[in-house]
Scaffold this active site. Structure first.
Site, PDB file in Angstrom:
ATOM      1  N   SER A 181       0.971  -1.467   0.122  1.00  0.00           N
ATOM      2  CA  SER A 181      -0.076   0.276   0.035  1.00  0.00           C
ATOM      3  C   SER A 181       0.652   1.518   0.261  1.00  0.00           C
ATOM      4  CB  SER A 181      -1.097   0.034   1.303  1.00  0.00           C
ATOM      5  OG  SER A 181      -1.572   1.221   1.454  1.00  0.00           O
ATOM      6  N   TYR A 235      -1.102  -0.733  10.199  1.00  0.00           N
ATOM      7  CA  TYR A 235      -1.775  -1.278   9.269  1.00  0.00           C
ATOM      8  C   TYR A 235      -0.440  -1.443   8.438  1.00  0.00           C
ATOM      9  CZ  TYR A 235      -3.875  -1.498   4.271  1.00  0.00           C
ATOM     10  OH  TYR A 235      -3.570  -2.321   3.106  1.00  0.00           O
ATOM     11  N   LYS A 292       2.372  -3.649   6.443  1.00  0.00           N
ATOM     12  CA  LYS A 292       2.897  -3.551   5.042  1.00  0.00           C
ATOM     13  C   LYS A 292       3.925  -3.899   4.793  1.00  0.00           C
ATOM     14  CE  LYS A 292      -1.586  -4.580   3.678  1.00  0.00           C
ATOM     15  NZ  LYS A 292      -1.269  -5.764   2.553  1.00  0.00           N
TER      16      LYS A 292
HETATM   17  P1  NAD Z   1     -11.032  -6.775   0.653  1.00  0.00           P
HETATM   18  O1  NAD Z   1     -11.035  -7.600   2.811  1.00  0.00           O
HETATM   19  O2  NAD Z   1     -12.399  -7.054   0.791  1.00  0.00           O
HETATM   20  O3  NAD Z   1      -9.887  -8.428   0.994  1.00  0.00           O
HETATM   21  C1  NAD Z   1      -9.561  -9.179   2.282  1.00  0.00           C
HETATM   22  C2  NAD Z   1      -9.480 -10.603   1.936  1.00  0.00           C
HETATM   23  O4  NAD Z   1      -9.316 -12.164   2.525  1.00  0.00           O
HETATM   24  C3  NAD Z   1     -10.911 -11.086   2.342  1.00  0.00           C
HETATM   25  O5  NAD Z   1     -11.054 -11.798   1.087  1.00  0.00           O
HETATM   26  C4  NAD Z   1     -10.701 -11.366   3.796  1.00  0.00           C
HETATM   27  O6  NAD Z   1     -12.020 -12.515   3.764  1.00  0.00           O
HETATM   28  C5  NAD Z   1      -9.216 -12.837   3.827  1.00  0.00           C
HETATM   29  N1  NAD Z   1      -9.015 -12.378   4.534  1.00  0.00           N
HETATM   30  C6  NAD Z   1      -8.553 -11.768   5.636  1.00  0.00           C
HETATM   31  N2  NAD Z   1      -8.214 -12.207   6.970  1.00  0.00           N
HETATM   32  C7  NAD Z   1      -7.926 -14.019   6.429  1.00  0.00           C
HETATM   33  C8  NAD Z   1      -7.080 -14.145   6.214  1.00  0.00           C
HETATM   34  N3  NAD Z   1      -6.968 -15.006   7.674  1.00  0.00           N
HETATM   35  N4  NAD Z   1      -6.911 -15.851   6.335  1.00  0.00           N
HETATM   36  C9  NAD Z   1      -7.756 -16.470   4.977  1.00  0.00           C
HETATM   37  N5  NAD Z   1      -7.773 -15.121   4.182  1.00  0.00           N
HETATM   38  C10 NAD Z   1      -8.172 -14.025   5.235  1.00  0.00           C
HETATM   39  O7  NAD Z   1      -9.464  -6.341   0.922  1.00  0.00           O
HETATM   40  P2  NAD Z   1      -9.424  -6.042  -1.026  1.00  0.00           P
HETATM   41  O8  NAD Z   1      -9.462  -4.430  -0.685  1.00  0.00           O
HETATM   42  O9  NAD Z   1      -9.697  -6.632  -1.760  1.00  0.00           O
HETATM   43  O10 NAD Z   1      -7.450  -5.385   0.015  1.00  0.00           O
HETATM   44  C11 NAD Z   1      -7.367  -6.536  -0.262  1.00  0.00           C
HETATM   45  C12 NAD Z   1      -5.328  -6.292  -0.524  1.00  0.00           C
HETATM   46  O11 NAD Z   1      -4.950  -5.642  -0.343  1.00  0.00           O
HETATM   47  C13 NAD Z   1      -4.812  -6.059   1.411  1.00  0.00           C
HETATM   48  O12 NAD Z   1      -4.170  -6.568   1.687  1.00  0.00           O
HETATM   49  C14 NAD Z   1      -5.663  -5.163   1.571  1.00  0.00           C
HETATM   50  O13 NAD Z   1      -4.227  -4.544   2.316  1.00  0.00           O
HETATM   51  C15 NAD Z   1      -4.278  -4.639   0.543  1.00  0.00           C
HETATM   52  N6  NAD Z   1      -4.875  -2.699   0.208  1.00  0.00           N
HETATM   53  C16 NAD Z   1      -5.598  -2.721   0.020  1.00  0.00           C
HETATM   54  C17 NAD Z   1      -6.321  -0.736  -0.071  1.00  0.00           C
HETATM   55  C18 NAD Z   1      -7.729  -0.457  -0.315  1.00  0.00           C
HETATM   56  O14 NAD Z   1      -8.168   0.493   0.016  1.00  0.00           O
HETATM   57  N7  NAD Z   1      -9.066  -1.647  -0.940  1.00  0.00           N
HETATM   58  C19 NAD Z   1      -5.463  -0.228  -0.470  1.00  0.00           C
HETATM   59  C20 NAD Z   1      -3.858  -0.915  -0.392  1.00  0.00           C
HETATM   60  C21 NAD Z   1      -3.734  -2.389   0.150  1.00  0.00           C
END
Ligand code: NAD
Ligand code: UDP
Length: 341
Positions: free
Chosen positions: A124, A148, A152
């Site tokens: 991120s 958080y 990362k």
């Molecule tokens: P999201 O929460 O929709 O998807 C994350 C998925 O991981 C979910 O399906 C959740 O059920 C699964 N998960 C969480 N903990 C788990 C565990 N212990 N075991 C197995 N599965 C687990 O989030 P997203 O927006 O799709 O983000 C995906 C990745 O991108 C994340 O790592 C997040 O930190 C990163 N990210 C997201 C953003 C954003 O703004 N959406 C920005 C930067 C980085």
């Protein structure tokens, strides 16, 4: 190629699955659905007319993760699974370190056991913290300002060390800016639980009538109109960046951190105007004090992504708002109960 996708049922994961399947890859999702719905995967199958193998499990469970990886024997891994709410990470830091950091070391050990050497990781732009200069390029110092962001930054370091110690390893750390929007079909999209923390899903819920008004967190920033400026990236462009990163891991060894953004800043007020245009809805708002910890401006330098991945964002803010609105208006309460499609 066989791609193992942790967190594949989530917002960014589900959109990436669609592009992977359309490109002919075989996928296996590993997810515990703690922040997602099985309906998302059902809809991915429907959209692509392809099967999606699924193992329901927790990345903190090293044995289950290793068994799934060894069984699928992937060529590469995309690692989305993790927790992502900044506020919650302040309240439950250990949950964040266990899930994001220990979950990632479990994954790398499982990859070793399965003899898999290629990984694309969801990092991120929050790893940069306060801007010392803009745009953020990949050489900008790392200085996350919350648990958080620290998870990362730590995982970036761990993957980099793993890649250095592992012959033939190739890793890409994708530093996402602000992912928004939805698949153009409106069948999959962002479905936050409870009150959305992020701007775009909040605006979408105001537009559809689930919430009365948007609170704008401050209009006295040093920006064009005083509201916060961010680099919003269409989730479909972001999904394509993952395919480009996978390709890259097939032709280069080592570990690279690469920004994924458009390079353009958009203010809160500009985003609201674009959303009104896309939805035809009024979007009432009020100005409230700044949210603690927010920065005035954040946007990406995109040259490294263009040079190494041969990728650049193609979709503009109007496309982001139109697709978000299609998803939100077709699914006002988000995904239905499991079992329905
Ligand atoms: P999201 O929460 O929709 O998807 C994350 C998925 O991981 C979910 O399906 C959740 O059920 C699964 N998960 C969480 N903990 C788990 C565990 N212990 N075991 C197995 N599965 C687990 O989030 P997203 O927006 O799709 O983000 C995906 C990745 O991108 C994340 O790592 C997040 O930190 C990163 N990210 C997201 C953003 C954003 O703004 N959406 C920005 C930067 C980085
Ligand atoms: N924002 C806002 N009201 C909200 C949510 C966010 O005014 O209900 C602003 C926030 O202050 C920031 C921008 O919208 O300037 C993007 O916030 P978001 O939480 O989506 O992303 P981040 O701040 O993590 O980049």
């Amino acid at each position: 190629m066989k791609v193992f996708v942790t967190g594949g049922a989530g917002y960014i994961g589900s959109h990436t699955l669609v592009q992977l399947l359309a490109a002919g890859h075989d996928v296996c999702v590993f997810d515990n659905y703690c922040n997602s719905s099985p309906v998302a995967l059902a809809r991915v199958r429907q959209l692509t007319n392809r099967d999606v193998a699924m193992v329901e499990g927790d990345i903190r469970d090293a044995d289950a993760l290793t068994a799934a990886l060894v069984d699928f024997a992937p060529d590469a891994v995309i690692h989305f699974a993790g927790l992502k709410a900044v506020g919650e990470s302040n309240e439950k830091p250990l949950l964040y370190y266990q899930t994001n950091v220990t979950g990632s070391t479990n994954l790398l050990a499982a990859m070793d056991a399965a003899n898999c050497r290629r990984i694309v990781f969801s990092s991120s732009a929050t790893v940069y913290g306060e801007a010392q200069y803009l745009p953020f390029d990949e050489e900008h110092p790392i200085g996350p300002t919350n648990p958080y962001g620290r998870t990362k930054a730590m995982v970036e370091g761990i993957i980099s060390d793993w890649a250095r110690a592992t012959p033939d390893a190739s890793a890409v750390l994708l530093r996402y800016f602000n992912p928004v929007g939805a698949h153009e079909s409106g069948r999959i999209g962002e479905d936050p639980q409870g009150i959305p923390n992020n701007l775009m899903p909040f605006v979408a819920q105001v537009a559809v009538g689930r919430r009365a008004k948007l609170s704008i967190f401050g209009d006295d920033y040093d920006t064009r109109d005083g509201t916060g400026e961010r680099d919003y990236i269409h989730v479909v462009d972001l999904a394509d960046a993952h395919l480009a990163a996978l390709d890259y891991t097939g032709r280069a060894m080592g570990c690279e951190a690469i920004n994924v953004g458009t390079g353009q800043g958009v203010t809160v007020s500009e985003l609201v105007v674009a959303y009104r245009r896309a939805s035809g809805r009024p979007i009432p708002l009020e100005i409230v004090p700044r949210r603690p910890g927010d920065v005035a401006r954040s946007y990406a330098a995109t040259a490294k992504a263009e040079k190494l991945l041969h990728w650049r964002a193609a979709l503009d803010v109007d496309a982001m708002c139109a697709s978000s609105w299609r998803w939100q208006s077709d699914n006002p309460q988000g995904y239905p109960m499991a079992g329905e499609v």
